[in-house]
Design an enzyme around this catalytic site. Sequence first.
Site, short mmCIF file in Angstrom:
data_model
loop_
_atom_site.label_atom_id
_atom_site.label_comp_id
_atom_site.label_asym_id
_atom_site.label_seq_id
_atom_site.Cartn_x
_atom_site.Cartn_y
_atom_site.Cartn_z
N ASP A 1 0.87 -1.15 0.00
CA ASP A 1 0.01 -0.01 0.04
C ASP A 1 0.87 1.31 -0.03
O ASP A 1 0.06 2.30 -0.15
CB ASP A 1 -0.97 -0.12 1.28
N ASP B 1 -10.88 -7.59 10.54
CA ASP B 1 -10.77 -8.75 10.80
C ASP B 1 -12.06 -9.11 11.64
O ASP B 1 -12.96 -10.14 11.17
CB ASP B 1 -9.65 -9.09 11.36
O1 LIG Z 1 -3.96 1.12 4.99
C1 LIG Z 1 -3.40 -0.06 5.26
C2 LIG Z 1 -3.15 -0.34 6.67
C3 LIG Z 1 -2.45 -1.59 7.18
N1 LIG Z 1 -1.97 -2.36 6.26
C4 LIG Z 1 -1.49 -3.69 6.79
O2 LIG Z 1 -2.13 -4.38 7.48
C5 LIG Z 1 -1.29 -5.24 8.30
C6 LIG Z 1 -1.68 -4.86 9.78
O3 LIG Z 1 -1.21 -3.71 10.00
P1 LIG Z 1 -0.32 -3.27 11.62
O4 LIG Z 1 -0.09 -1.77 11.50
O5 LIG Z 1 0.70 -4.33 11.62
O6 LIG Z 1 -1.25 -3.52 12.63
P2 LIG Z 1 -1.54 -4.54 14.01
O7 LIG Z 1 -1.89 -3.67 14.94
O8 LIG Z 1 -0.38 -5.47 14.01
O9 LIG Z 1 -2.76 -5.36 13.33
C7 LIG Z 1 -3.51 -6.23 13.86
O10 LIG Z 1 -4.82 -5.69 14.05
C8 LIG Z 1 -5.37 -5.42 12.59
C9 LIG Z 1 -6.99 -4.89 12.86
O11 LIG Z 1 -7.05 -3.62 13.52
C10 LIG Z 1 -5.29 -6.72 12.13
O12 LIG Z 1 -5.93 -6.61 10.57
C11 LIG Z 1 -4.03 -7.23 12.02
O13 LIG Z 1 -3.91 -8.51 11.16
C12 LIG Z 1 -3.59 -7.44 13.42
O14 LIG Z 1 -2.24 -7.95 13.43
C13 LIG Z 1 0.20 -4.70 8.07
O15 LIG Z 1 0.76 -5.81 7.45
C14 LIG Z 1 -0.09 -3.34 7.25
O16 LIG Z 1 1.08 -3.27 6.55
C15 LIG Z 1 -2.28 -2.20 4.98
O17 LIG Z 1 -1.95 -3.02 4.00
N2 LIG Z 1 -2.80 -1.22 4.53
#
Ligand SMILES: O=c1ccn([C@@H]2O[C@H](COP(=O)(O)OP(=O)(O)O[C@H]3O[C@H](CO)[C@@H](O)[C@H](O)[C@H]3O)[C@@H](O)[C@H]2O)c(=O)[nH]1
Length: 672
Positions: free
Chosen positions: A75, A381
């Site tokens: 993204d 999710d």
């Molecule tokens: O606009 C966006 C925002 C995030 N991501 C991706 O989404 C994933 C999760 O984002 P991250 O910032 O790592 O969030 P976390 O807090 O670690 O995510 C947790 O919480 C999210 C929901 O809030 C779930 O979708 C994730 O799977 C879960 O691991 C990563 O690979 C990001 O690169 C995108 O591709 N596009």
Amino acid sequence: MDSLGFLLFYANLVSPSSGFSSLAPNGLLYLTTLIHNGSKNDPYLEPPILTVNTVLSLLAVDYPAHRLACYVSDDGCSPLNFYSLVEASKFAKLWVPFCKKYNIGVRAPFRYFLRESDEPPCASSWEFQQDWEKMKEEYERLCGNIEAAANNSTSFDLTGELEVFFNTECQNHPTIIKVIWENMQGLSDGIPHLIYISREKRPKNPHHYKAGAMNVLTRVSGLMTNAPFMLNVDCDMYANNPELVLHAMCLFLGSSDERDWGFVQCPQYFYDRPTDHLAVLHQTLFKGMVGIQGPFYAGSGTFHRRNVVYGKEADDELLKKIGNSKEFINSAAHALKGKAYFTSILSKSLDVVHQVAGCDYEHSSDWGKKVGFLYGSITEDMITGMMIHAKGWRSGYCSPDPRAFLGCGALADPAAMSQQKRWATGFLEILFSKTNPIFACFTSKLQFRQCLAYLWILIWGLRSIPEVCYAALPAYCIITNSSFLPKIQELGICIPVTLFVIYKVYTLSDYIRIGFPIDSWWVNSCMARISATGAWFLGLLNVILKFLGLSETIFEITQKLHQPRTPADDCGKDDDKMIFDESPVFIPGTTILLVHVSALAMALLGLEAQGGQGTGLGEFFCSTYVVLCFLPFLQGLFRRGKYGIPLPTICKSSALALLFVHLCKMSTISVN
Ligand SMILES: O=c1ccn([C@@H]2O[C@H](COP(=O)(O)OP(=O)(O)O[C@H]3O[C@H](CO)[C@@H](O)[C@H](O)[C@H]3O)[C@@H](O)[C@H]2O)c(=O)[nH]1
Ligand SMILES: [Mn+2]
């Protein structure tokens, strides 16, 4: 019964002579790694080397390679990510055969080489030692190349392969899809396809964060390989168990009931925070939910059935609602019938694929509403999983030993707090929407106890109100010389004391049962108070602002730590210190602490209000307990740098604390 079926099935599978490959459908590894926030090439938020390791660990899983394809979504539209993946695919040609030849356990190189010393294991064969040294050297070269590119990422030479990135901005660029590696001969012991996708983004079109990215990946992979199963992984979670796909497939294929396993969730564990609160939730709540309709969809480490993601119940009507690409409708029709459908257009006709990745494609379709990963909450999710359960599906829980995935936790506290805030916000968005579990329970097939489990988690943001009130109550009583608990000599005191003790013993017994250290129980229960009053509270405010139309909820990417830490670091001396920044999430905690310290000081100096009914021991105990829970803040007041609370936060909190004390005093005057 289910787990028995699973075990039997598994026993059949481990022997190489088993007929697994004839049984197994075309499993598709479907990997999302998404870089979003910040500048175009921000290598610090989500370091490319983490993504590369995740990709390598997945390319090397034990599964016929011609049945796998790995799609990486970016993204951030960053040439650095693309370049890193190209480099990674070159290294994969050495790494994957090496892992399979020697049956390496941990197939993410940064973790594999972390544990070994600089020398290969000495008891191993000469041949292995040679290969090992070569692999280490090659991996170091890969890291070096990526690092060098990251350091020059502003002056990338955008020619040749990278030309497509010319003149692109993170939020404004056309679709970029590149087949980095294609397993042309369909070798089962080769390297799976590797495809890079950066979906189209335009400032005027909402892109729906991760859910939007997932939907594009679903369509693109539907056109290119159309496997009936998809594995969705965040960029920072590597596959820690090479057999994990087999384990998950056992669940899917080992069940005779159609309604079983709409998706299969692997627990989320973190190599740097092995006993964090999520690990506890997985061992308690998630395992318990297996007895109802199954665990939540947690966003990463999840195997989906493609037809369930499309809505399954679908008929010709639905096919009209998935957009107007004929090719895609055709592939979806096959997927809905549970049939694979290979167009074999990989690297041939990318035009069709570009169409489904464009930002206009979802226009007047049901994507995000009824089809695919749902919009409307930044915790896509939770809402998507709930809707799958509401259709009557169960979800499976796949927790093999060794653990299926290991992630990089939200290590620094500001990152953890912003993650908790995002969750609280997203959960409330679901709670206050048409797709809330109570409606789903009455109108569709969400079971009552499953609904309770959803409610338990969705009300996190609301829980912050009683949390804040109860955190303030003892201080209020001390300042106003009143009480909310019975006096120590009264029999009634037994009730709150018993409740408190039972709750503590109960939570502690969970930790003992699952074998987590007792100090992690104390740390996690303090962190729970800190998150509830800080992050969840701000999440609630976020949602209120959204409903008032004053702001939009946004997905703030969690900062991933740059350097993987060694096990020795995990017990390093600075590890228990909390990290602060100027984010407002730290204001409630600092205020609560200051209020209690002032209240206790006032009591000590005899400055409390005159003429109340008197404060009892209970209130003093509660107040001290709150101070102990917020001890990291007390220490933060006296520390400097990242371990200290920034001055602006202290000033704002002091003002709030003074206001609170003043209001307490006022209330006693008006009562008297
Ligand atoms: O606009 C966006 C925002 C995030 N991501 C991706 O989404 C994933 C999760 O984002 P991250 O910032 O790592 O969030 P976390 O807090 O670690 O995510 C947790 O919480 C999210 C929901 O809030 C779930 O979708 C994730 O799977 C879960 O691991 C990563 O690979 C990001 O690169 C995108 O591709 N596009
Ligand atoms: Mn993450």
